[in-house]
Design a protein around this motif. Structure first.
Motif, PDB file in Angstrom:
ATOM      1  N   HIS A   1      -6.636   6.357   7.011  1.00  0.00           N
ATOM      2  CA  HIS A   1      -7.579   6.873   6.023  1.00  0.00           C
ATOM      3  C   HIS A   1      -6.889   7.063   4.675  1.00  0.00           C
ATOM      4  CE1 HIS A   1     -10.305   8.659   9.414  1.00  0.00           C
ATOM      5  NE2 HIS A   1     -10.375   7.356   9.312  1.00  0.00           N
ATOM      6  N   ARG A   2      -5.669   7.581   4.719  1.00  0.00           N
ATOM      7  CA  ARG A   2      -4.925   7.790   3.465  1.00  0.00           C
ATOM      8  C   ARG A   2      -4.650   6.452   2.776  1.00  0.00           C
ATOM      9  NH1 ARG A   2       0.343   8.686   1.267  1.00  0.00           N
ATOM     10  NH2 ARG A   2       0.310  10.486  -0.147  1.00  0.00           N
ATOM     11  N   SER A   3      -4.403   5.419   3.575  1.00  0.00           N
ATOM     12  CA  SER A   3      -4.156   4.092   3.021  1.00  0.00           C
ATOM     13  C   SER A   3      -5.353   3.606   2.220  1.00  0.00           C
ATOM     14  CB  SER A   3      -3.839   3.110   4.160  1.00  0.00           C
ATOM     15  OG  SER A   3      -3.635   1.804   3.664  1.00  0.00           O
ATOM     16  N   GLN A   4      -6.565   3.884   2.707  1.00  0.00           N
ATOM     17  CA  GLN A   4      -7.771   3.483   1.983  1.00  0.00           C
ATOM     18  C   GLN A   4      -7.886   4.224   0.653  1.00  0.00           C
ATOM     19  OE1 GLN A   4     -11.424   3.255   4.454  1.00  0.00           O
ATOM     20  NE2 GLN A   4     -10.089   3.543   6.206  1.00  0.00           N
ATOM     21  N   ALA A   5      -7.652   5.547   0.698  1.00  0.00           N
ATOM     22  CA  ALA A   5      -7.750   6.350  -0.519  1.00  0.00           C
ATOM     23  C   ALA A   5      -6.700   5.930  -1.544  1.00  0.00           C
ATOM     24  CB  ALA A   5      -7.603   7.830  -0.178  1.00  0.00           C
ATOM     25  N   LEU A   6      -5.470   5.696  -1.088  1.00  0.00           N
ATOM     26  CA  LEU A   6      -4.409   5.258  -2.002  1.00  0.00           C
ATOM     27  C   LEU A   6      -4.724   3.890  -2.589  1.00  0.00           C
ATOM     28  CD1 LEU A   6      -1.116   6.380  -0.204  1.00  0.00           C
ATOM     29  CD2 LEU A   6      -2.094   7.309  -2.309  1.00  0.00           C
ATOM     30  N   GLY A   7      -5.294   3.015  -1.745  1.00  0.00           N
ATOM     31  CA  GLY A   7      -5.653   1.685  -2.232  1.00  0.00           C
ATOM     32  C   GLY A   7      -6.632   1.752  -3.385  1.00  0.00           C
ATOM     33  N   LEU A   8      -7.644   2.617  -3.249  1.00  0.00           N
ATOM     34  CA  LEU A   8      -8.634   2.744  -4.316  1.00  0.00           C
ATOM     35  C   LEU A   8      -8.047   3.440  -5.537  1.00  0.00           C
ATOM     36  CD1 LEU A   8     -11.430   2.296  -5.362  1.00  0.00           C
ATOM     37  CD2 LEU A   8     -12.204   4.321  -4.110  1.00  0.00           C
ATOM     38  N   TYR A   9      -7.240   4.473  -5.318  1.00  0.00           N
ATOM     39  CA  TYR A   9      -6.593   5.172  -6.445  1.00  0.00           C
ATOM     40  C   TYR A   9      -5.704   4.206  -7.240  1.00  0.00           C
ATOM     41  CZ  TYR A   9      -2.498   7.508  -8.457  1.00  0.00           C
ATOM     42  OH  TYR A   9      -1.452   7.862  -9.254  1.00  0.00           O
ATOM     43  N   GLN A  10      -4.868   3.446  -6.551  1.00  0.00           N
ATOM     44  CA  GLN A  10      -3.965   2.528  -7.237  1.00  0.00           C
ATOM     45  C   GLN A  10      -4.739   1.435  -7.976  1.00  0.00           C
ATOM     46  OE1 GLN A  10      -1.180   1.252  -4.230  1.00  0.00           O
ATOM     47  NE2 GLN A  10      -0.353   3.317  -3.950  1.00  0.00           N
ATOM     48  N   ALA A  11      -5.853   0.997  -7.391  1.00  0.00           N
ATOM     49  CA  ALA A  11      -6.687   0.004  -8.065  1.00  0.00           C
ATOM     50  C   ALA A  11      -7.328   0.601  -9.317  1.00  0.00           C
ATOM     51  CB  ALA A  11      -7.765  -0.503  -7.110  1.00  0.00           C
TER      52      ALA A  11
END
Length: 302
Positions: free
Chosen positions: A13-23
């Motif tokens: 789940h954290r990977s998804q949130a980080l992916g969107l934040y970094q994008a």
């Protein structure tokens, strides 16, 4: 721009949130900051009390976006949205609450929810990978999963598939890794095969954090056992050509159907020949979602 991520502590789940934040960092001209708050810090009772005061005492500064992934985060995101009404509430899953209660729901298309004013439909879950354009021709990564609630590991099928990949791609540099679900006895069986001299094996226990993502940046092609659905999408996002190693299915559901759709769309292939794998796709789902959010557009079609 400040993002508050309500975290349930799960790495996926954290990977998804980080992916969107970094994008969003890549898409926004403004500085983007990220604050992670665990669900333990946000008991429903304490958030209800904070609603009366219009301040949680936990959030460092008023957010512009509230992210949540996981069932335990949904109510907290909604309540925080009441405390910070100027923040956009973004839930990255098919929610248990009505979709219109959130400003935006980011939902994989295999969940069967159509894109709308409140829904961005994505191909697979988001991840923090980008294509760094460092792929080496004829470098191959084979990533093995294992049994799951919808798949049964079939050692003979996987062994045959690996043998075929080696046989059909004699020019390729082969790297193989396992997962924590890969049966330990399979690795012993694999190492006893004549063709194993063509493969460098890195058991998951011997690889540091981030190792497999680095391998994806270097590989021209990645073969993944079909149970590892998130890894299929990660390899596509990294800019690799992707092959799927088919194993036995215990049941058909939305996840297995998503793999079938990728095969039918020729985004991935069940072929063992690198030359027969589909060409690289421009797979940038996190950036596509971030662009929609950063432009504050709620017309979430393709």
């Amino acid at each position: 721009m400040h993002i508050v991520y309500v975290s349930d502590g799960k790495a996926g789940h954290r990977s998804q949130a980080l992916g969107l934040y970094q994008a969003m960092c890549r898409q926004s001209a403004a500085e983007v900051t990220f604050e992670e708050i665990s669900v333990e810090q946000l008991s429903v009772f304490s958030v209800l009390l904070a609603l009366l005061k219009r301040n949680t005492g936990v959030v460092a500064k008023p957010p512009d976006y509230l992210f949540g992934v996981g069932s335990h985060t949904q109510l907290r995101v909604l309540l925080l949205g009441k405390i910070y009404p100027n923040a956009e509430t973004v839930i990255m899953m098919k929610p248990n609450f009505p979709l219109t209660w959130f400003n935006c729901a980011v939902i994989p298309e295999h969940d069967g929810v159509e894109a709308s004013a409140h829904v961005i439909s994505t191909k697979g879950a988001l991840n923090p990978i980008v294509d760094e354009q460092r792929h080496q021709k004829n470098r191959v990564l084979i990533a093995l999963g294992g049994s799951s609630k919808r798949h049964q590991w079939n050692a003979d099928k996987v062994l045959t598939a690996i043998k075929e990949i080696v046989r059909l791609n004699p020019q390729a540099e082969m790297i193989l890794t396992t997962s924590r679900r890969t049966p330990k006895e399979f690795l012993a069986t694999l190492k006893a095969q004549n063709f194993v001299s063509h493969i460098r094996i890195f058991p998951v226990e011997q690889t540091p954090q981030g190792w497999i993502f680095e391998q994806m940046q270097q590989a021209e092609a990645v073969w993944v056992t079909e149970d590892s659905v998130s890894m299929v999408y990660e390899a596509l996002t990294a800019g690799c050509r992707v092959g799927v190693i088919l194993i036995d299915r215990l049941k058909q559901d939305r996840i297995t159907q998503s793999i079938d759709a990728l095969l039918q769309q020729q985004t991935v292939s069940a072929s063992s020949d690198l030359n027969q794998l589909p060409s690289i796709h421009n797979f940038q789902e996190a950036d596509r979602v971030a662009q929609k959010l950063c432009t504050r557009s709620l017309s979430f079609g393709n």
